[in-house]
Write a protein that holds these residues in place. Structure first.
Motif, mmCIF file in Angstrom:
data_model
loop_
_atom_site.group_PDB
_atom_site.id
_atom_site.type_symbol
_atom_site.label_atom_id
_atom_site.label_comp_id
_atom_site.label_asym_id
_atom_site.label_seq_id
_atom_site.Cartn_x
_atom_site.Cartn_y
_atom_site.Cartn_z
ATOM 1 N N ARG A 372 0.906 -1.040 0.006
ATOM 2 C CA ARG A 372 0.050 0.032 0.014
ATOM 3 C C ARG A 372 0.918 0.990 0.022
ATOM 4 O O ARG A 372 1.956 1.058 0.532
ATOM 5 C CB ARG A 372 -1.020 -0.106 1.195
ATOM 6 C CG ARG A 372 -1.927 -1.111 1.435
ATOM 7 C CD ARG A 372 -2.266 -1.212 2.901
ATOM 8 N NE ARG A 372 -1.304 -1.027 3.932
ATOM 9 C CZ ARG A 372 -1.390 -0.156 5.014
ATOM 10 N NH1 ARG A 372 -2.496 0.487 5.264
ATOM 11 N NH2 ARG A 372 -0.378 -0.217 5.766
ATOM 12 N N PRO A 373 0.538 2.426 -0.304
ATOM 13 C CA PRO A 373 1.216 3.511 -0.469
ATOM 14 C C PRO A 373 1.729 3.764 1.073
ATOM 15 O O PRO A 373 2.548 4.491 1.346
ATOM 16 C CB PRO A 373 0.115 4.728 -1.091
ATOM 17 C CG PRO A 373 -0.492 3.830 -2.101
ATOM 18 C CD PRO A 373 -0.923 2.628 -1.443
ATOM 19 N N ALA A 374 0.759 3.356 2.091
ATOM 20 C CA ALA A 374 0.974 3.779 3.297
ATOM 21 C C ALA A 374 2.105 3.166 3.800
ATOM 22 O O ALA A 374 2.763 3.620 4.772
ATOM 23 C CB ALA A 374 -0.126 3.449 4.189
ATOM 24 N N ASP A 375 2.313 1.941 3.203
ATOM 25 C CA ASP A 375 3.679 1.349 3.653
ATOM 26 C C ASP A 375 5.006 2.196 3.375
ATOM 27 O O ASP A 375 5.929 1.959 4.167
ATOM 28 C CB ASP A 375 3.901 -0.089 2.874
ATOM 29 C CG ASP A 375 2.705 -1.001 3.137
ATOM 30 O OD1 ASP A 375 2.450 -1.062 4.281
ATOM 31 O OD2 ASP A 375 2.479 -1.879 2.312
ATOM 32 N N PHE A 376 4.971 2.875 2.331
ATOM 33 C CA PHE A 376 6.034 3.728 2.344
ATOM 34 C C PHE A 376 6.334 5.130 3.379
ATOM 35 O O PHE A 376 7.383 5.207 3.929
ATOM 36 C CB PHE A 376 5.973 4.497 0.896
ATOM 37 C CG PHE A 376 6.259 3.462 -0.340
ATOM 38 C CD1 PHE A 376 7.804 3.682 -0.658
ATOM 39 C CD2 PHE A 376 5.366 2.969 -0.817
ATOM 40 C CE1 PHE A 376 8.098 2.741 -1.854
ATOM 41 C CE2 PHE A 376 5.651 1.929 -1.817
ATOM 42 C CZ PHE A 376 6.956 1.882 -2.530
ATOM 43 N N GLU A 377 5.190 5.318 3.718
ATOM 44 C CA GLU A 377 5.159 6.420 4.633
ATOM 45 C C GLU A 377 5.436 5.737 6.093
ATOM 46 O O GLU A 377 6.450 6.196 6.803
ATOM 47 C CB GLU A 377 3.616 6.918 4.990
ATOM 48 C CG GLU A 377 3.573 7.914 6.185
ATOM 49 C CD GLU A 377 2.180 8.516 6.454
ATOM 50 O OE1 GLU A 377 2.055 9.622 6.681
ATOM 51 O OE2 GLU A 377 1.124 7.532 6.269
ATOM 52 N N ASP A 378 4.955 4.357 6.416
ATOM 53 C CA ASP A 378 5.486 3.732 7.769
ATOM 54 C C ASP A 378 6.982 3.588 7.555
ATOM 55 O O ASP A 378 7.561 3.915 8.861
ATOM 56 C CB ASP A 378 4.856 2.681 7.779
ATOM 57 C CG ASP A 378 3.420 2.505 7.982
ATOM 58 O OD1 ASP A 378 2.708 3.701 8.540
ATOM 59 O OD2 ASP A 378 2.505 1.646 7.544
ATOM 60 N N LEU A 416 4.323 11.246 -3.832
ATOM 61 C CA LEU A 416 4.120 11.264 -5.270
ATOM 62 C C LEU A 416 3.102 10.299 -5.411
ATOM 63 O O LEU A 416 2.341 10.868 -6.270
ATOM 64 C CB LEU A 416 5.438 10.541 -5.903
ATOM 65 C CG LEU A 416 5.715 10.465 -7.473
ATOM 66 C CD1 LEU A 416 5.380 11.845 -8.090
ATOM 67 C CD2 LEU A 416 6.750 9.657 -7.828
ATOM 68 N N LEU A 417 2.890 9.193 -4.651
ATOM 69 C CA LEU A 417 1.802 8.588 -4.948
ATOM 70 C C LEU A 417 0.422 8.904 -4.395
ATOM 71 O O LEU A 417 -0.537 8.789 -4.970
ATOM 72 C CB LEU A 417 2.088 6.950 -4.350
ATOM 73 C CG LEU A 417 3.131 5.988 -4.828
ATOM 74 C CD1 LEU A 417 3.332 5.053 -4.062
ATOM 75 C CD2 LEU A 417 2.814 5.681 -6.167
ATOM 76 N N ILE A 418 0.303 9.696 -3.134
ATOM 77 C CA ILE A 418 -0.674 10.072 -2.477
ATOM 78 C C ILE A 418 -1.046 11.422 -3.082
ATOM 79 O O ILE A 418 -2.110 11.703 -3.486
ATOM 80 C CB ILE A 418 -0.585 10.239 -1.089
ATOM 81 C CG1 ILE A 418 -0.243 8.858 -0.379
ATOM 82 C CG2 ILE A 418 -1.687 10.907 -0.202
ATOM 83 C CD1 ILE A 418 -1.313 7.895 -0.728
ATOM 84 N N LEU A 423 -3.582 8.491 -5.245
ATOM 85 C CA LEU A 423 -3.782 7.276 -4.813
ATOM 86 C C LEU A 423 -4.649 7.544 -3.268
ATOM 87 O O LEU A 423 -4.000 8.085 -2.511
ATOM 88 C CB LEU A 423 -2.623 6.260 -4.635
ATOM 89 C CG LEU A 423 -2.519 5.605 -6.161
ATOM 90 C CD1 LEU A 423 -2.256 6.548 -7.401
ATOM 91 C CD2 LEU A 423 -1.426 4.830 -6.126
ATOM 92 N N ASP A 424 -5.172 6.481 -3.055
ATOM 93 C CA ASP A 424 -5.555 6.269 -1.658
ATOM 94 C C ASP A 424 -4.309 5.551 -0.880
ATOM 95 O O ASP A 424 -3.936 4.622 -1.246
ATOM 96 C CB ASP A 424 -6.909 5.355 -1.399
ATOM 97 C CG ASP A 424 -7.436 5.250 -0.075
ATOM 98 O OD1 ASP A 424 -7.025 4.214 0.684
ATOM 99 O OD2 ASP A 424 -8.421 6.074 0.366
#
Length: 459
Positions: A372-378, A416-418, A423-424
């Motif tokens: 998930r894009p959130a994995d990059f934030e984590d 970039l993704l969000i 992207l969600d």
């Protein structure tokens, strides 16, 4: 007397037949039987003698076709030879799904001698000629796509080198070549061909556009997005100024037309996307070099921090600047293609996969990974809190030259993704390095897409 003699001769012949009919039967019957048996028995043809038999008994060469693609990059030149059947499925060449040969240096190393640049491809061309049967060579397309190396040369140097390559192929006369098949690829072409490659390997080409996947490819100097859109959205595509790349390309692949939205965002790659010392890991002092320029890359005393780094990333992407003149934009004032089913399933390539593997949230030994894009934030939250000395043991897979920028890279990728592509954070995306095809792993690279396009135009 004449009548008597004729009758005598006729009776004599008849009498002879009658007299020897037993012997005739004894000879002719076995001959007929032996001939019949030979006709009915299955023939045994030695495996190595197929070429000595009439052509109708040999494999039909028209059931396959070849394509030769040169990838003329900055560091070297590479040739890819692909073989397809009538359904445009890959046929192995020997034990591999392609012939791949490379050599160094690249065309750009011969800036002052265009003929020498063209001649540097001769060895690769000979390898390609050896891989394609002679009876098929005249109908085998050959393309040359030059990338970053030639783009950076000044003046008419790229044109002179390309002309020398065209002359080489024409004089050689082995393969089918056209002038516009030897060119400098722009980012849009690379993005389009990579979309073709990935969807081909997944078995999506020839299907309706909602069954295809979208592609985001992050390189060092640019990022590309490509996905298929509807006829209605294609009709709404904004007109561009002369000299600019159009947003939508029509592509005919495996008997179907696709409206492909593709855009290359120059200067938004990982190596040039963000500048900000608040993104540098604590304990690093140095300079960052890109495009012949040097930049201060020393960390501030407090070290890196996620939120200020996010702000820097948004600023680099021009998220909040009122530059969008269309109803729907990504970033930097660029139309987003209208969305739709073609981008619901996204395959994300290159540096996205590399950094995720280095940060430890995907298996580097796998060809694909669902994230998930959130994995990059984590991952960025963890990296941005670390000092450089501690990060060396925490991230052993990261190249030492890249380690000071790990917080920056992960933060930029998430942003970039969000914020860039909308992207969600919890949307599932597929990180891809290679794609499985016929029990083999194939690189998700543009030359295969170029080959498929040129072969599709022949069918």
């Amino acid at each position: 007397m004449d009548k008597i003699s004729r009758k005598t001769r006729h009776e004599t012949v008849y009498d002879k037949i009658q007299r020897y009919r037993g012997a005739i039967l004894m000879i002719s019957v076995p001959v007929i039987l032996i001939t019949l048996l030979c006709f009915l028995m299955p023939s045994r043809i030695p495996a190595n003698s197929i070429e000595s038999f009439p052509r109708k008994f040999a494999p039909n060469p028209k059931t396959r076709g070849y394509a030769v693609i040169f990838d003329a990059g900055s560091s070297g030149s590479r040739v890819h030879v692909f073989c397809f059947d009538k359904q445009l499925d890959l046929i192995p060449i020997g034990k591999e799904l392609e012939l791949f040969v490379q050599r160094k240096p690249g065309l750009s190393s011969f800036a002052n001698d265009p003929k020498a640049a063209a001649h540097s491809l001769l060895e690769l061309l000979e390898k390609a000629e050896a891989a394609v049967p002679k009876e098929l060579q005249h109908d085998t397309p050959v393309r040359v796509g030059a990338t970053a190396g030639l783009r950076q040369l000044d003046g008419d140097t790229p044109d002179r080198i390309l002309q020398a390559v065209k002359d080489l192929l024409k004089n050689r006369g082995t393969f089918k070549s056209k002038a516009d098949w030897v060119t400098v690829l722009d980012g849009n072409q690379e993005g389009a061909y990579q979309w073709v490659t990935i969807n081909y390997l997944l078995g999506n080409l020839g299907k309706e556009y909602p069954s295809t996947v979208g592609v985001i490819d992050l390189g060092g100097g640019s990022v590309q997005m490509a996905y298929a859109i509807s006829d209605a959205d294609a009709a709404k595509a904004p007109r561009v100024s002369d000299g600019e790349d159009t947003y939508v390309q029509e592509m005919y692949l495996k008997g179907r037309k696709y409206n492909l939205y593709v855009h290359s965002y120059l200067h938004y790659g990982l190596e040039v996307g963000v500048s900000g010392n608040l993104c540098i890991l604590s304990g690093y002092n140095g300079l960052y070099k890109y495009g012949g320029e040097e930049y201060d890359a020393s960390a501030v005393s407090s070290g890196s921090s996620l939120n200020p780094c996010r702000e820097a990333a948004n600023k680099a992407l021009k998220i909040n600047e009122p530059t969008c003149t269309y109803m729907q934009c990504t970033f930097g004032g660029v139309w987003n293609g209208g969305g739709g089913d073609g981008r619901k399933n996204l395959f994300v390539a290159s540096f996205f996969f590399d950094r995720a593997a280095e940060a430890g949230f995907v298996d580097p030994n796998k060809a694909v990974a669902k994230v998930r894009p959130a994995d990059f934030e984590d991952a960025a939250k963890i990296a941005c809190q670390m000092k450089l000395v501690d990060a060396k043991s925490r991230y052993p897979r990261v190249d030492p030259d890249n380690l000071p920028y790990l917080c920056m890279d992960l933060t930029y990728q998430y942003t970039l993704l969000i914020d860039g592509f909308g992207l969600d954070p919890n949307q599932e995306i597929t990180l891809v390095k290679k794609v499985e095809y016929q029990n083999s792993l194939v690189e998700a690279a543009w030359p295969l897409g170029s080959a498929i396009e040129v072969m599709s135009s022949k069918t």
